[in-house]
Design a protein around this motif. Structure first.
Motif, PDB file in Angstrom:
ATOM      1  N   PHE A   1      47.211  48.265  38.951  1.00 20.44           N
ATOM      2  CA  PHE A   1      46.251  48.500  40.035  1.00 20.44           C
ATOM      3  C   PHE A   1      45.683  47.188  40.551  1.00 20.44           C
ATOM      4  CE2 PHE A   1      41.859  48.831  41.500  1.00 20.44           C
ATOM      5  CZ  PHE A   1      42.090  49.542  42.659  1.00 20.44           C
ATOM      6  N   LEU A   2      45.369  46.262  39.663  1.00 28.90           N
ATOM      7  CA  LEU A   2      44.781  44.989  40.085  1.00 28.90           C
ATOM      8  C   LEU A   2      45.711  44.244  41.048  1.00 28.90           C
ATOM      9  CD1 LEU A   2      43.197  43.801  36.725  1.00 28.90           C
ATOM     10  CD2 LEU A   2      42.097  45.024  38.622  1.00 28.90           C
ATOM     11  N   GLU A   3      47.012  44.424  40.882  1.00 26.78           N
ATOM     12  CA  GLU A   3      47.977  43.843  41.826  1.00 26.78           C
ATOM     13  C   GLU A   3      48.089  44.716  43.077  1.00 26.78           C
ATOM     14  OE1 GLU A   3      52.728  42.977  42.032  1.00 26.78           O
ATOM     15  OE2 GLU A   3      51.738  42.708  40.097  1.00 26.78           O
ATOM     16  N   PHE A   4      48.172  46.020  42.895  1.00 24.09           N
ATOM     17  CA  PHE A   4      48.333  46.972  43.997  1.00 24.09           C
ATOM     18  C   PHE A   4      47.241  46.825  45.050  1.00 24.09           C
ATOM     19  CE2 PHE A   4      47.147  51.201  45.677  1.00 24.09           C
ATOM     20  CZ  PHE A   4      48.339  51.580  46.304  1.00 24.09           C
TER      21      PHE A   4
ATOM     22  N   VAL B   1      48.900  38.926  38.086  1.00 22.37           N
ATOM     23  CA  VAL B   1      47.734  39.339  37.306  1.00 22.37           C
ATOM     24  C   VAL B   1      48.044  39.093  35.835  1.00 22.37           C
ATOM     25  CG1 VAL B   1      46.223  41.262  36.670  1.00 22.37           C
ATOM     26  CG2 VAL B   1      47.148  41.124  38.996  1.00 22.37           C
ATOM     27  N   GLU B   2      47.112  38.441  35.151  1.00 21.67           N
ATOM     28  CA  GLU B   2      47.322  38.143  33.735  1.00 21.67           C
ATOM     29  C   GLU B   2      46.047  38.416  32.956  1.00 21.67           C
ATOM     30  OE1 GLU B   2      48.410  34.034  33.657  1.00 21.67           O
ATOM     31  OE2 GLU B   2      50.433  34.430  34.395  1.00 21.67           O
ATOM     32  N   PRO B   3      46.201  38.908  31.735  1.00 24.47           N
ATOM     33  CA  PRO B   3      45.018  39.011  30.878  1.00 24.47           C
ATOM     34  C   PRO B   3      44.545  37.592  30.541  1.00 24.47           C
ATOM     35  CG  PRO B   3      47.000  39.670  29.679  1.00 24.47           C
ATOM     36  CD  PRO B   3      47.415  39.379  31.079  1.00 24.47           C
TER      37      PRO B   3
ATOM     38  N   THR C   1      39.258  40.745  30.130  1.00 26.35           N
ATOM     39  CA  THR C   1      39.175  39.745  31.194  1.00 26.35           C
ATOM     40  C   THR C   1      40.522  39.671  31.896  1.00 26.35           C
ATOM     41  OG1 THR C   1      37.564  38.447  29.941  1.00 26.35           O
ATOM     42  CG2 THR C   1      38.695  37.320  31.730  1.00 26.35           C
ATOM     43  N   TRP C   2      40.482  39.735  33.224  1.00 27.99           N
ATOM     44  CA  TRP C   2      41.693  39.679  34.034  1.00 27.99           C
ATOM     45  C   TRP C   2      41.584  38.546  35.032  1.00 27.99           C
ATOM     46  CZ3 TRP C   2      45.710  42.564  32.666  1.00 27.99           C
ATOM     47  CH2 TRP C   2      45.461  43.665  31.847  1.00 27.99           C
ATOM     48  N   ALA C   3      42.639  37.766  35.144  1.00 30.33           N
ATOM     49  CA  ALA C   3      42.718  36.698  36.134  1.00 30.33           C
ATOM     50  C   ALA C   3      43.821  37.059  37.121  1.00 30.33           C
ATOM     51  CB  ALA C   3      43.021  35.373  35.462  1.00 30.33           C
ATOM     52  N   THR C   4      43.452  37.139  38.375  1.00 29.27           N
ATOM     53  CA  THR C   4      44.400  37.438  39.436  1.00 29.27           C
ATOM     54  C   THR C   4      44.544  36.192  40.287  1.00 29.27           C
ATOM     55  OG1 THR C   4      43.690  39.745  39.490  1.00 29.27           O
ATOM     56  CG2 THR C   4      44.884  38.922  41.412  1.00 29.27           C
ATOM     57  N   ARG C   5      45.775  35.817  40.520  1.00 31.63           N
ATOM     58  CA  ARG C   5      46.063  34.663  41.369  1.00 31.63           C
ATOM     59  C   ARG C   5      46.937  35.166  42.511  1.00 31.63           C
ATOM     60  NH1 ARG C   5      45.516  29.229  40.773  1.00 31.63           N
ATOM     61  NH2 ARG C   5      47.139  27.918  41.649  1.00 31.63           N
ATOM     62  N   ALA C   6      46.419  35.023  43.724  1.00 31.22           N
ATOM     63  CA  ALA C   6      47.135  35.524  44.898  1.00 31.22           C
ATOM     64  C   ALA C   6      47.416  34.383  45.870  1.00 31.22           C
ATOM     65  CB  ALA C   6      46.309  36.601  45.593  1.00 31.22           C
TER      66      ALA C   6
ATOM     67  N   ARG D   1      34.203  36.287  39.498  1.00 33.84           N
ATOM     68  CA  ARG D   1      34.244  34.948  40.082  1.00 33.84           C
ATOM     69  C   ARG D   1      35.453  34.814  41.008  1.00 33.84           C
ATOM     70  NH1 ARG D   1      33.529  34.469  34.687  1.00 33.84           N
ATOM     71  NH2 ARG D   1      35.598  33.659  34.266  1.00 33.84           N
ATOM     72  N   VAL D   2      35.241  34.112  42.099  1.00 29.04           N
ATOM     73  CA  VAL D   2      36.322  33.842  43.044  1.00 29.04           C
ATOM     74  C   VAL D   2      36.317  32.351  43.348  1.00 29.04           C
ATOM     75  CG1 VAL D   2      37.274  34.302  45.344  1.00 29.04           C
ATOM     76  CG2 VAL D   2      36.069  36.121  44.110  1.00 29.04           C
ATOM     77  N   ARG D   3      37.516  31.795  43.370  1.00 23.93           N
ATOM     78  CA  ARG D   3      37.692  30.383  43.706  1.00 23.93           C
ATOM     79  C   ARG D   3      38.922  30.270  44.590  1.00 23.93           C
ATOM     80  NH1 ARG D   3      40.611  26.220  42.037  1.00 23.93           N
ATOM     81  NH2 ARG D   3      41.736  27.418  40.486  1.00 23.93           N
ATOM     82  N   LEU D   4      38.869  29.401  45.570  1.00 18.67           N
ATOM     83  CA  LEU D   4      40.014  29.141  46.440  1.00 18.67           C
ATOM     84  C   LEU D   4      40.460  27.702  46.242  1.00 18.67           C
ATOM     85  CD1 LEU D   4      38.509  31.570  47.851  1.00 18.67           C
ATOM     86  CD2 LEU D   4      39.591  30.786  49.923  1.00 18.67           C
ATOM     87  N   GLU D   5      41.763  27.512  46.112  1.00 12.74           N
ATOM     88  CA  GLU D   5      42.283  26.149  46.011  1.00 12.74           C
ATOM     89  C   GLU D   5      42.155  25.457  47.363  1.00 12.74           C
ATOM     90  OE1 GLU D   5      46.273  25.692  44.561  1.00 12.74           O
ATOM     91  OE2 GLU D   5      45.731  26.444  42.577  1.00 12.74           O
TER      92      GLU D   5
END
Length: 169
Positions: free
Chosen positions: A26-29, A43-45, A50-55, A99-103
């Motif tokens: 779902f976190l990817e969907f 998406v990685e644990p 705790t889940w880290a999503t990198r898009a 938390r959200v961060r943008l490169e």
């Protein structure tokens, strides 16, 4: 820096939504359901609950409608970390940090998040996300923060729609 609060209403029980928000599928969907956005998502644990999503998000079409779009690259790398802590406060199903961060973009979001039963119904759950957003660009950072905040309700509705579609499968 601007403070904000957004409330997301999910169409199922708190237990089901807790499982949903801890399902990497779902976190990817939910990223793929955003209109006008094309992205690659991983998406990685990142620890217990705790889940880290990198898009990697292509925003070339979307940024044309923003007065600040020219400040952004055509592709953004967005990292979202949802860290659900232990021992939520009484009345809550879960609580944690968001938390959200943008490169390469001086934007940060730091927020607290809670998950709770919606009043009066077993098949509704509320998620509250409250915190602050900061855009560190001299002279226009505050204007950019205000513009981003104007889209929060759209993001909340998108999350609600994605959850409803996922749960209907």
């Amino acid at each position: 820096m601007r403070d904000f609060e957004v409330v997301i209403e999910y169409p199922d029980s708190p237990e089901q939504i807790w499982q949903l928000l801890n399902d990497s599928g779902f976190l990817e969907f939910r990223w793929t359901q955003m209109p006008k956005i094309h992205c690659q998502v991983r998406v990685e644990p990142a620890g217990a609950r705790t889940w880290a999503t990198r898009a990697k998000v292509d925003i070339a079409q979307m940024k044309a409608s923003s007065p600040y779009g020219k400040l952004l690259p055509d592709q953004l790398i967005i990292e979202v970390v949802e860290d659900w802590g232990d021992n939520p406060a009484p009345g809550l199903v879960a609580q944690g940090e968001f938390r959200v961060r943008l490169e390469k973009v001086p934007l940060r979001v730091q927020a607290e998040t809670t998950l709770e039963p919606a009043g009066g119904g077993k098949n509704k759950t509320l998620r509250r996300v409250s915190g602050n957003i900061s855009v560190d660009i001299p002279f226009i950072g505050g204007k950019v923060e205000r513009e981003i905040l104007s889209y929060l309700q759209d993001f909340a509705r998108g999350e609600e729609d994605a959850a409803a579609r996922w749960l209907a499968q």
